[in-house]
Design an enzyme around this catalytic site. Structure first.
Site, mmCIF file in Angstrom:
data_model
loop_
_atom_site.group_PDB
_atom_site.id
_atom_site.type_symbol
_atom_site.label_atom_id
_atom_site.label_comp_id
_atom_site.label_asym_id
_atom_site.label_seq_id
_atom_site.Cartn_x
_atom_site.Cartn_y
_atom_site.Cartn_z
ATOM 1 N N GLU A 170 11.829 -2.759 -1.298
ATOM 2 C CA GLU A 170 11.956 -2.033 -0.271
ATOM 3 C C GLU A 170 13.374 -2.357 0.540
ATOM 4 O OE1 GLU A 170 8.210 -2.290 2.147
ATOM 5 O OE2 GLU A 170 7.184 -1.523 0.225
ATOM 6 N N ASN A 211 11.972 -2.607 -6.335
ATOM 7 C CA ASN A 211 10.939 -2.149 -6.205
ATOM 8 C C ASN A 211 10.720 -1.254 -4.761
ATOM 9 O OD1 ASN A 211 7.972 -1.617 -7.163
ATOM 10 N ND2 ASN A 211 7.476 -2.872 -5.194
ATOM 11 N N HIS A 247 2.848 5.114 -3.920
ATOM 12 C CA HIS A 247 1.764 5.485 -2.583
ATOM 13 C C HIS A 247 1.887 7.021 -2.322
ATOM 14 C CE1 HIS A 247 0.790 1.383 -2.338
ATOM 15 N NE2 HIS A 247 1.990 1.019 -2.353
ATOM 16 N N GLU A 276 2.561 0.447 -7.723
ATOM 17 C CA GLU A 276 1.408 0.120 -6.475
ATOM 18 C C GLU A 276 0.739 1.525 -6.441
ATOM 19 O OE1 GLU A 276 3.323 -1.138 -2.977
ATOM 20 O OE2 GLU A 276 4.575 -2.715 -4.027
ATOM 21 N N ASP A 278 -1.529 4.610 -5.465
ATOM 22 C CA ASP A 278 -2.931 5.112 -4.903
ATOM 23 C C ASP A 278 -2.513 6.355 -4.480
ATOM 24 O OD1 ASP A 278 -1.457 4.483 -2.461
ATOM 25 O OD2 ASP A 278 -2.668 2.639 -2.218
HETATM 26 O O1 G2I Z 1 1.410 -1.534 2.527
HETATM 27 C C1 G2I Z 1 1.240 -1.385 0.948
HETATM 28 C C2 G2I Z 1 2.279 -1.942 0.051
HETATM 29 C C3 G2I Z 1 3.612 -1.353 0.260
HETATM 30 N N1 G2I Z 1 4.429 -1.878 -0.717
HETATM 31 C C4 G2I Z 1 4.529 -3.596 -0.538
HETATM 32 C C5 G2I Z 1 3.255 -4.110 -0.707
HETATM 33 O O2 G2I Z 1 3.398 -5.314 -0.342
HETATM 34 C C6 G2I Z 1 2.379 -3.548 0.279
HETATM 35 O O3 G2I Z 1 1.085 -4.298 0.086
HETATM 36 C C7 G2I Z 1 0.198 -4.290 1.352
HETATM 37 C C8 G2I Z 1 -0.906 -5.127 1.025
HETATM 38 O O4 G2I Z 1 -1.712 -4.242 0.299
HETATM 39 C C9 G2I Z 1 -1.631 -5.360 2.698
HETATM 40 O O5 G2I Z 1 -2.770 -6.102 2.324
HETATM 41 O O6 G2I Z 1 1.198 -4.995 2.378
HETATM 42 C C10 G2I Z 1 0.510 -5.000 3.662
HETATM 43 C C11 G2I Z 1 1.432 -5.615 4.846
HETATM 44 O O7 G2I Z 1 2.661 -4.925 4.613
HETATM 45 C C12 G2I Z 1 -0.803 -5.992 3.595
HETATM 46 O O8 G2I Z 1 -1.532 -5.937 4.755
HETATM 47 C C13 G2I Z 1 -1.626 -7.114 5.285
HETATM 48 C C14 G2I Z 1 -2.194 -6.793 6.676
HETATM 49 O O9 G2I Z 1 -1.221 -6.059 7.584
HETATM 50 C C15 G2I Z 1 -2.301 -8.156 7.459
HETATM 51 O O10 G2I Z 1 -2.879 -7.983 8.634
HETATM 52 C C16 G2I Z 1 -3.107 -9.079 6.571
HETATM 53 O O11 G2I Z 1 -3.410 -10.215 7.085
HETATM 54 O O12 G2I Z 1 -2.811 -7.977 4.788
HETATM 55 C C17 G2I Z 1 -2.835 -9.215 5.182
HETATM 56 C C18 G2I Z 1 -3.573 -10.036 4.289
HETATM 57 O O13 G2I Z 1 -4.708 -9.482 4.123
#
Ligand code: G2I
Length: 508
Positions: A170, A211, A247, A276, A278
């Protein structure tokens, strides 16, 4: 939340897209019937269908907490050929304080993947988000060394265990300007080339990706990415691929000219992948939103399959039970092909159909009464079915030397034609280390490799296959094993090779 949101399209453009989506969804529904159907062989997995199209994988993201959910891991371990850790290889998890590395969570995902013959997409080395506070507090003059150290330590730890790395994640704002981050602020755009060079030095065999989201279709952000990767390629920076996150949301329209957009990146000599995927919607779901979602999943698969260098598709976890969407976009969800109860939704059938499954088994279950029934049509076309997994053929060497286990999962596409994934385990059963190796065997007639395989370099001459070590697995200690593999196709009937030599010595 503005991140990952898509600028709404002009009204006329949206009407055209949604109109065509609805028409195509109606066609899909017209081929379905809801009656009971006889028991039959299991459908091929999404990964098998993808391999059948000559691609490397169909994958899912996952996370550590989910690995204790057995019904969930049963599907995760069987349906997908690739795993991406959703959080566990990010900077805040791996290096929470400077130069203190904790690979426990990432290692758990790798262990799961290895146990299920899956490759791993490493995600991610350099990103502005999920970055521990100490990085943001560094004086600018210290950022480059910290970034290089982070990349070197992490990519070295996972060397030989990941198929690819999202090296930089990003880098752009939605208008195509560079996003500020500790890295950009300290080094300007040069941080990107430096990150790729550092990753390549640490792991020469992982495919190195950049990415981003909202680059799926043409537009200012995709153009910015295109000019960046063109420039990286022309400078000889070691970049192998571009990841299009995907996304999507039914309310924002489908990305413009997605296939052509992927193709222009591929034409630069790069792999492309949907990393990624969805497709969320404003809840509650209704039949129109579900039809649009089905169409978007279909469109993404078609765009990827339409581009030869589109190597794989990853969905951002496979079930609504563990989707990131509701936690980020209040009131939105239902974004994935499996519902909260791990039942297949119409989106699953749409993906499978776009990957060539003409007559799915009736095991899919709708989660919403508003959804079109995913029950199978009983068309007259030949049913794809999966042969029982071939028993591994084993060549023990009682006198010491080598043992080879060739575990293949073949499937039938139509009578006498199909694909397979072969995972080969080579064990050094002798008492001295092996240093550098070539494994030779003959593919049964009618069989071919469909791509370059993994964890070895493959040379094919007629039916003779020679798999030679790559740098990271050239040494096999006494008693140790290594795994390699490839995807292939068969005609006639499937059989596995039965004799193998390692460094010209029979493994039996
Ligand atoms: O945001 C969707 C994705 C966008 N592209 C990059 C990816 O790395 C990103 O993934 C998401 C995860 O799927 C989430 O699970 O990234 C988020 C954070 O930017 C992740 O969320 C975080 C929560 O914000 C936190 O509160 C939590 O502690 O997940 C953490 C672990 O569960």
């Amino acid at each position: 939340m503005s991140a990952y949101s898509r600028t709404p399209r002009p009204a006329l453009w949206r009407a055209v897209i949604i109109g065509s989506a609805a028409a195509a969804a109606a066609l899909l529904v017209a081929t379905m019937s809801t009656g009971p159907t006889p028991a039959r062989a299991a459908d091929p997995t999404l990964h098998q269908l993808m391999v059948n199209k000559g691609r490397v994988y169909f994958g899912s993201a996952t996370d550590n907490g989910e690995l204790s959910d057995t019904p969930y891991t049963t599907i995760l371990g069987s349906e997908f050929g690739s795993i991406t850790p959703g959080n566990s290889m990010k900077w805040d998890t791996i290096e929470p304080t400077q130069n203190t590395f904790n690979f426990t969570k990432g290692d758990a995902i790798v262990t799961f993947a290895q146990a299920h013959n899956q490759i791993v997409r490493g995600h991610t080395l350099v990103w502005h988000n999920q970055l521990p506070g100490w990085v943001s507090s560094l004086p600018a003059a210290s950022v480059q060394a910290a970034m290089e150290n982070h990349i070197t330590q992490e990519a070295t730890h996972y060397k030989g265990k990941v198929y690819s790395w999202d090296v930089v994640n990003e880098p752009f704002n939605d208008d195509g300007t560079y996003r500020t981050s500790p890295f950009y602020n300290a080094m300007g755009t040069a941080y990107i080339a430096d990150a790729f060079r550092t990753a390549r030095a640490a792991d020469p065999t992982a495919k190195l990706y950049i990415n981003d989201y909202n680059i799926d279709g043409t537009g200012a952000k995709a153009d910015a990415m295109y000019s960046l990767v063109s420039s990286l390629k022309s400078q000889g920076v070691p970049i192998d691929g571009v990841g299009f996150q995907g996304h999507l949301a039914v309310q924002y329209g489908f990305p413009t000219n997605m296939q052509a957009n992927l193709q222009r990146f591929a034409a630069l000599g790069l792999d492309v992948a949907i990393t990624e995927l969805d497709v969320r919607m404003v809840l509650p779901a209704d039949s129109s939103k579900v039809a649009t979602q089905n169409q978007y999943y279909t469109n993404v698969v078609n765009a990827c399959i339409g581009v030869t260098r589109c190597v794989g598709i990853t969905i951002w976890d496979y079930t609504d039970k563990y989707s990131w969407v509701p936690g980020t976009f209040s009131g939105q969800g239902s974004a994935l092909p499996w519902d909260e109860n791990l039942l297949k939704k119409p989106a699953y059938s749409a993906i499978a159909a776009a990957l060539g499954l003409t007559s799915p088994s009736p095991s899919a279950s709708a989660s919403s009464s508003a959804s079109p029934s995913p029950s199978a049509s009983r068309s007259a076309s030949p049913s794809p079915s999966v042969s029982p997994s071939a028993s591994p053929s084993t060549s023990p060497n009682p006198g010491g030397g080598c043992k080879v286990v060739y575990a293949a999962s073949p499937w039938t596409e139509s009578a006498g034609v199909g694909g397979f994934t072969a995972n080969i385990t080579i064990t050094n059963t002798g008492s001295t280390p092996i240093s550098g190796w070539s494994l030779k065997f003959s593919l049964p007639s009618g069989q071919t490799l469909t791509q370059s395989g993994w964890s070895a370099t493959y040379a094919v001459s007629g039916q003779a296959v020679t798999a030679t070590n790559v740098s990271y697995n050239s040494a096999i200690a006494a008693g140790a094993s290594i795994g390699i593999g490839f995807n292939g196709r068969w005609t006639g009937s499937y059989t596995s090779p039965t004799s193998f030599t390692l460094n010209n010595v029979a493994c039996s």
